[in-house]
Design an enzyme around this catalytic site. Structure first.
Site, mmCIF file in Angstrom:
data_model
loop_
_atom_site.group_PDB
_atom_site.id
_atom_site.type_symbol
_atom_site.label_atom_id
_atom_site.label_comp_id
_atom_site.label_asym_id
_atom_site.label_seq_id
_atom_site.Cartn_x
_atom_site.Cartn_y
_atom_site.Cartn_z
ATOM 1 N N GLY A 297 2.993 11.533 47.163
ATOM 2 C CA GLY A 297 2.653 11.376 45.753
ATOM 3 C C GLY A 297 1.777 10.158 45.567
ATOM 4 O O GLY A 297 1.867 9.196 46.348
ATOM 5 N N GLN B 164 -2.231 3.362 41.118
ATOM 6 C CA GLN B 164 -2.176 2.898 42.513
ATOM 7 C C GLN B 164 -3.555 2.795 43.168
ATOM 8 O O GLN B 164 -3.681 2.222 44.246
ATOM 9 C CB GLN B 164 -1.293 3.830 43.359
ATOM 10 C CG GLN B 164 0.175 3.764 42.968
ATOM 11 C CD GLN B 164 1.004 4.627 43.882
ATOM 12 O OE1 GLN B 164 1.109 5.830 43.661
ATOM 13 N NE2 GLN B 164 1.553 4.039 44.929
ATOM 14 N N CYS C 67 7.249 3.789 48.612
ATOM 15 C CA CYS C 67 6.082 3.789 47.730
ATOM 16 C C CYS C 67 4.885 3.258 48.512
ATOM 17 O O CYS C 67 5.008 2.251 49.203
ATOM 18 C CB CYS C 67 6.368 2.889 46.520
ATOM 19 S SG CYS C 67 4.990 2.790 45.366
ATOM 20 N N LEU C 68 3.751 3.940 48.399
ATOM 21 C CA LEU C 68 2.554 3.504 49.136
ATOM 22 C C LEU C 68 2.111 2.104 48.708
ATOM 23 O O LEU C 68 1.428 1.418 49.465
ATOM 24 C CB LEU C 68 1.399 4.491 48.918
ATOM 25 C CG LEU C 68 1.597 5.889 49.508
ATOM 26 C CD1 LEU C 68 0.431 6.787 49.137
ATOM 27 C CD2 LEU C 68 1.776 5.829 51.019
ATOM 28 N N HIS D 222 9.187 9.595 40.345
ATOM 29 C CA HIS D 222 8.618 8.357 40.895
ATOM 30 C C HIS D 222 7.189 8.148 40.364
ATOM 31 O O HIS D 222 6.836 7.051 39.924
ATOM 32 C CB HIS D 222 8.628 8.444 42.430
ATOM 33 C CG HIS D 222 8.047 7.262 43.135
ATOM 34 N ND1 HIS D 222 8.810 6.368 43.858
ATOM 35 C CD2 HIS D 222 6.771 6.818 43.230
ATOM 36 C CE1 HIS D 222 8.009 5.429 44.355
ATOM 37 N NE2 HIS D 222 6.771 5.682 43.997
ATOM 38 N N GLU D 223 6.381 9.219 40.376
ATOM 39 C CA GLU D 223 4.980 9.093 39.938
ATOM 40 C C GLU D 223 4.874 8.879 38.430
ATOM 41 O O GLU D 223 4.038 8.104 37.972
ATOM 42 C CB GLU D 223 4.161 10.322 40.360
ATOM 43 C CG GLU D 223 4.076 10.567 41.870
ATOM 44 C CD GLU D 223 3.791 9.323 42.686
ATOM 45 O OE1 GLU D 223 3.018 8.454 42.218
ATOM 46 O OE2 GLU D 223 4.357 9.188 43.787
ATOM 47 N N HIS E 237 5.382 5.407 37.642
ATOM 48 C CA HIS E 237 4.159 4.620 37.873
ATOM 49 C C HIS E 237 3.279 4.610 36.628
ATOM 50 O O HIS E 237 2.671 3.587 36.296
ATOM 51 C CB HIS E 237 3.338 5.224 39.023
ATOM 52 C CG HIS E 237 3.681 4.691 40.382
ATOM 53 N ND1 HIS E 237 3.583 3.356 40.704
ATOM 54 C CD2 HIS E 237 4.092 5.319 41.511
ATOM 55 C CE1 HIS E 237 3.934 3.194 41.985
ATOM 56 N NE2 HIS E 237 4.254 4.368 42.496
HETATM 57 NI NI NI Z 1 4.942 4.814 44.387
#
Ligand code: NI
Length: 171
Positions: free
Chosen positions: A46, A51, A93-94, A135-136, A139
């Site tokens: 995701g 991000q 998370c990236l 999660h997204e 964000h």
């Molecule tokens: Ni994330």
């Protein structure tokens, strides 16, 4: 094009994103493609626009990590309209690489949003996909998964990240 993924510490990650307003444009279509490309290059499932430094309510999810194009989902101006059950699982998370923790999420959800042409869409999801959506969408509200941890765990991770930042190993 593959964007650089912004890391924890950048204020864009903790800023609520603005709604997408221009639909059906080449720019939006390209942005969605670039977000999938960036997510696959980072081996994520995701990615939310903040991000990559773009504060818009747009995210992409693919729980197959590029193995199955049928699993691609695009969330534009998404709202969760239904939640059911609870599930605890490990999440990463990236933007916070190297840290994974258990997070409680709804097991099944329904998300209402729009497609790239602005048409209304309703997307049901459960288990891993539901987790990725939650999660997204967090964000897009400027919320990181750290917010769902106990204050103690959160502080331990923040301290470790601060050390990495000071050592120049977090950019
Ligand atoms: Ni994330």
């Amino acid at each position: 094009m593959v964007y650089k993924v912004v890391k924890y510490g950048d204020p864009v990650l903790e800023t609520p994103a603005a709604p997408v307003e221009n639909f059906g444009t080449e720019e939006l279509r390209q942005l969605v493609e670039d977000m999938f490309e960036t997510m696959y290059a980072s081996r994520g499932i995701g990615l939310a626009a903040p991000q990559i430094g773009i504060s818009k309510r747009l995210a992409v999810v693919d729980t197959s990590a590029g193995e199955d194009t049928e699993m691609r989902r695009v969330l534009i101006n998404p709202e969760i309209t239904f939640r059911e059950g609870k599930e605890v699982d490990e999440e990463g998370c990236l933007s916070i690489p190297g840290f994974r923790e258990n997070v409680t999420r709804a097991k099944a959800i329904v998300v209402k949003g729009q497609d790239v042409f602005g048409n209304p869409v309703e997307i049901p999801a459960e288990d891993l996909m539901a987790r990725a959506f939650q999660h997204e969408i967090d964000h897009l509200d400027g919320v990181l998964f750290l917010r769902h941890l106990s204050p103690l765990k959160r502080d331990v991770i923040r301290r470790k990240i601060r050390k990495l930042q000071q050592a120049g190993e977090w950019e």
